[in-house]
Design a protein around this motif. Structure first.
Motif, PDB file in Angstrom:
ATOM      1  N   SER A  30       3.232   1.608  -8.021  1.00 50.92           N
ATOM      2  CA  SER A  30       4.210   0.530  -7.873  1.00 50.92           C
ATOM      3  C   SER A  30       3.466  -0.802  -7.783  1.00 50.92           C
ATOM      4  CB  SER A  30       5.059   0.728  -6.624  1.00 50.92           C
ATOM      5  OG  SER A  30       5.760   1.960  -6.683  1.00 50.92           O
ATOM      6  N   TYR A  31       3.888  -1.770  -8.607  1.00 46.98           N
ATOM      7  CA  TYR A  31       3.206  -3.067  -8.669  1.00 46.98           C
ATOM      8  C   TYR A  31       4.260  -4.155  -8.821  1.00 46.98           C
ATOM      9  CZ  TYR A  31      -0.284  -6.570 -10.039  1.00 46.98           C
ATOM     10  OH  TYR A  31      -1.088  -7.685 -10.097  1.00 46.98           O
ATOM     11  N   HIS A  86       8.752   1.363   1.018  1.00 50.46           N
ATOM     12  CA  HIS A  86       8.479   2.745   0.599  1.00 50.46           C
ATOM     13  C   HIS A  86       8.436   3.638   1.828  1.00 50.46           C
ATOM     14  CE1 HIS A  86       6.011   6.080  -1.184  1.00 50.46           C
ATOM     15  NE2 HIS A  86       5.510   6.097   0.035  1.00 50.46           N
ATOM     16  N   GLN A 125       5.767   1.878   4.167  1.00 45.65           N
ATOM     17  CA  GLN A 125       4.940   0.781   3.683  1.00 45.65           C
ATOM     18  C   GLN A 125       5.810  -0.256   2.986  1.00 45.65           C
ATOM     19  OE1 GLN A 125       1.326   0.395   3.714  1.00 45.65           O
ATOM     20  NE2 GLN A 125       1.961  -1.664   3.108  1.00 45.65           N
ATOM     21  N   ILE A 134       5.963  -2.897   0.352  1.00 47.09           N
ATOM     22  CA  ILE A 134       5.182  -3.200  -0.841  1.00 47.09           C
ATOM     23  C   ILE A 134       5.388  -4.668  -1.190  1.00 47.09           C
ATOM     24  CG2 ILE A 134       4.857  -2.661  -3.278  1.00 47.09           C
ATOM     25  CD1 ILE A 134       5.913   0.152  -2.677  1.00 47.09           C
ATOM     26  N   GLU A 163      -0.172  -6.084  -4.603  1.00 46.24           N
ATOM     27  CA  GLU A 163      -0.766  -4.875  -4.040  1.00 46.24           C
ATOM     28  C   GLU A 163      -0.655  -3.724  -5.037  1.00 46.24           C
ATOM     29  OE1 GLU A 163       0.698  -5.840   0.543  1.00 46.24           O
ATOM     30  OE2 GLU A 163       1.467  -4.089  -0.526  1.00 46.24           O
ATOM     31  N   ASN A 186       0.154   0.266  -4.906  1.00 50.79           N
ATOM     32  CA  ASN A 186       0.660   1.348  -4.054  1.00 50.79           C
ATOM     33  C   ASN A 186       0.651   2.629  -4.874  1.00 50.79           C
ATOM     34  OD1 ASN A 186       1.808  -0.014  -1.394  1.00 50.79           O
ATOM     35  ND2 ASN A 186       2.076  -1.406  -3.128  1.00 50.79           N
ATOM     36  N   TRP A 187      -0.297   3.497  -4.541  1.00 50.08           N
ATOM     37  CA  TRP A 187      -0.597   4.684  -5.358  1.00 50.08           C
ATOM     38  C   TRP A 187      -0.203   5.930  -4.573  1.00 50.08           C
ATOM     39  CZ3 TRP A 187      -3.459   4.168 -10.103  1.00 50.08           C
ATOM     40  CH2 TRP A 187      -3.736   5.374 -10.739  1.00 50.08           C
ATOM     41  N   GLU A 243      12.770   4.152  -2.074  1.00 50.57           N
ATOM     42  CA  GLU A 243      12.404   2.747  -2.258  1.00 50.57           C
ATOM     43  C   GLU A 243      13.635   1.924  -1.905  1.00 50.57           C
ATOM     44  OE1 GLU A 243      11.463   3.708  -6.250  1.00 50.57           O
ATOM     45  OE2 GLU A 243       9.376   3.060  -6.045  1.00 50.57           O
ATOM     46  N   PHE A 261      -0.731   9.047  -0.157  1.00 53.42           N
ATOM     47  CA  PHE A 261      -0.275   7.683  -0.452  1.00 53.42           C
ATOM     48  C   PHE A 261      -1.329   6.711   0.065  1.00 53.42           C
ATOM     49  CE2 PHE A 261       1.567   3.622   0.599  1.00 53.42           C
ATOM     50  CZ  PHE A 261       2.386   3.340  -0.477  1.00 53.42           C
ATOM     51  N   THR A 262      -1.680   5.718  -0.769  1.00 53.48           N
ATOM     52  CA  THR A 262      -2.627   4.683  -0.362  1.00 53.48           C
ATOM     53  C   THR A 262      -2.123   3.327  -0.813  1.00 53.48           C
ATOM     54  OG1 THR A 262      -4.464   6.250  -0.627  1.00 53.48           O
ATOM     55  CG2 THR A 262      -5.032   3.928  -0.413  1.00 53.48           C
ATOM     56  N   ASN A 263      -2.165   2.375   0.114  1.00 58.40           N
ATOM     57  CA  ASN A 263      -1.858   0.979  -0.198  1.00 58.40           C
ATOM     58  C   ASN A 263      -3.173   0.222  -0.335  1.00 58.40           C
ATOM     59  OD1 ASN A 263      -1.704  -1.864   1.373  1.00 58.40           O
ATOM     60  ND2 ASN A 263       0.111  -1.620   0.099  1.00 58.40           N
TER      61      ASN A 263
END
Length: 304
Positions: free
Chosen positions: A67-68, A76, A84, A86, A90, A92-93, A104, A137-139
């Motif tokens: 997500s971008y 999220h 998170q 977003i 950033e 967001n993977w 979302e 999940f990583t931001n």
């Protein structure tokens, strides 16, 4: 120089929230590992309209979502307990692997009322050996993503490696994903060293070999050539691609190298075996009432 030009098609999310659907396409299902691409916005909403935009909890397997945002905020939540917000710039993977559910939601009236929302979501298929990996999940904050500037050029590496630059965004296969802003008249190339490469025009327009392409068009380039994009006006381009992983089946939100695995995922969602987000579990998207089998290739089938 160009293998294909893909024109985005309108698709609807939630209650009449219309977006541009770019991938998959009936003549080209993937570019490298990228198997899905949506462009939402730019769009303006009032505070009263925000709930209608929400994407309720829904499941994924066999892929990573990326997500971008250009503008706006999205919250999220997922079945790992991650919550998170977003923000623009950033990365967001979320790696679904063996199964994850997420939502979302658009919960910030101060930002969106009278403002705008614009975002891109892509799905990256996982290599067959990683399709059943643990979900994660990583931001990644903007200061973790390399930025390059030159006369008429601003570029951020979202993920992978391109133009001799790489970052720490964890990927599972060779790829590149780059956000490029060009001033009118600027010339810019695309990454070499990958078998499959594309350029999506998010804003403005560009020329390639004297032909003009505009917003909503994805240019798919012939392997081995070195094309030059010329910005006809101030433009935003998303460059993406990588190495092909092999054929994938896709049905609803499920991606897999196995038809049987997708059937299992459908049964798992119906039976509640894919957990809902612990802080967003009072509603969810039910499995579509569609008895069709996963679309495979060849021959590919359009989803929209």
């Amino acid at each position: 120089m160009l293998d294909l030009i893909i024109d985005a098609r309108p698709a609807t999310l939630g209650n009449n929230f219309t977006i541009r659907r770019i991938l998959p396409y009936r003549l080209r299902r993937m570019i490298g590992p990228f198997i899905f691409m949506d462009h939402a916005g730019p769009v303006q909403f009032t505070a009263e309209q925000l709930p209608s935009m929400d994407v309720l909890p829904h499941p994924h397997i066999g892929l990573s979502t990326v997500s971008y945002l250009f503008n706006g905020l999205v919250t999220h939540r997922d079945s790992l307990g991650v919550e998170q917000v977003i923000r623009p710039g950033e990365v967001n993977w979320m790696t679904a692997g063996r199964g994850i559910a997420h939502s979302e939601r658009f919960e910030d009236p101060a930002t969106l009322a009278g403002g705008s929302l614009e975002m891109l979501q892509t799905w990256v298929a996982l290599p067959e050996a990683d399709e059943e990996t643990n979900p994660a999940f990583t931001n990644y904050q903007p200061d973790q993503l390399p930025v390059f500037t030159d006369k008429g050029v601003w570029m951020r590496l979202i993920a992978g490696e391109a133009f001799g630059v790489k970052n720490d965004v964890k990927t599972h296969s060779p790829l590149f994903y780059v956000h490029v802003v060009l001033q009118a008249g600027t010339r810019f190339g695309i990454p070499l060293g990958y078998s499959e490469r594309g350029a999506y025009v998010a804003k403005g327009s560009v020329e390639v070999n004297g032909h003009r392409y505009g917003v909503g068009q994805l240019l798919v380039f012939t392997p081995g050539i070195d094309p030059v994009l010329v910005a006809v006006e101030n433009s935003t381009i998303m460059l993406l691609g990588g190495e092909h992983l092999g054929d994938r089946y896709i049905w609803w939100n499920f991606v897999s190298s196995s038809k049987e695995r997708i059937e299992q995922a459908k049964a798992d969602w119906q039976a509640g075996r894919i957990p809902l987000p612990p802080t967003d579990h009072t509603e969810f998207v039910p499995l579509p009432e569609d008895r069709s089998k996963p679309a495979g290739s060849p021959p590919p089938q359009a989803l929209s």
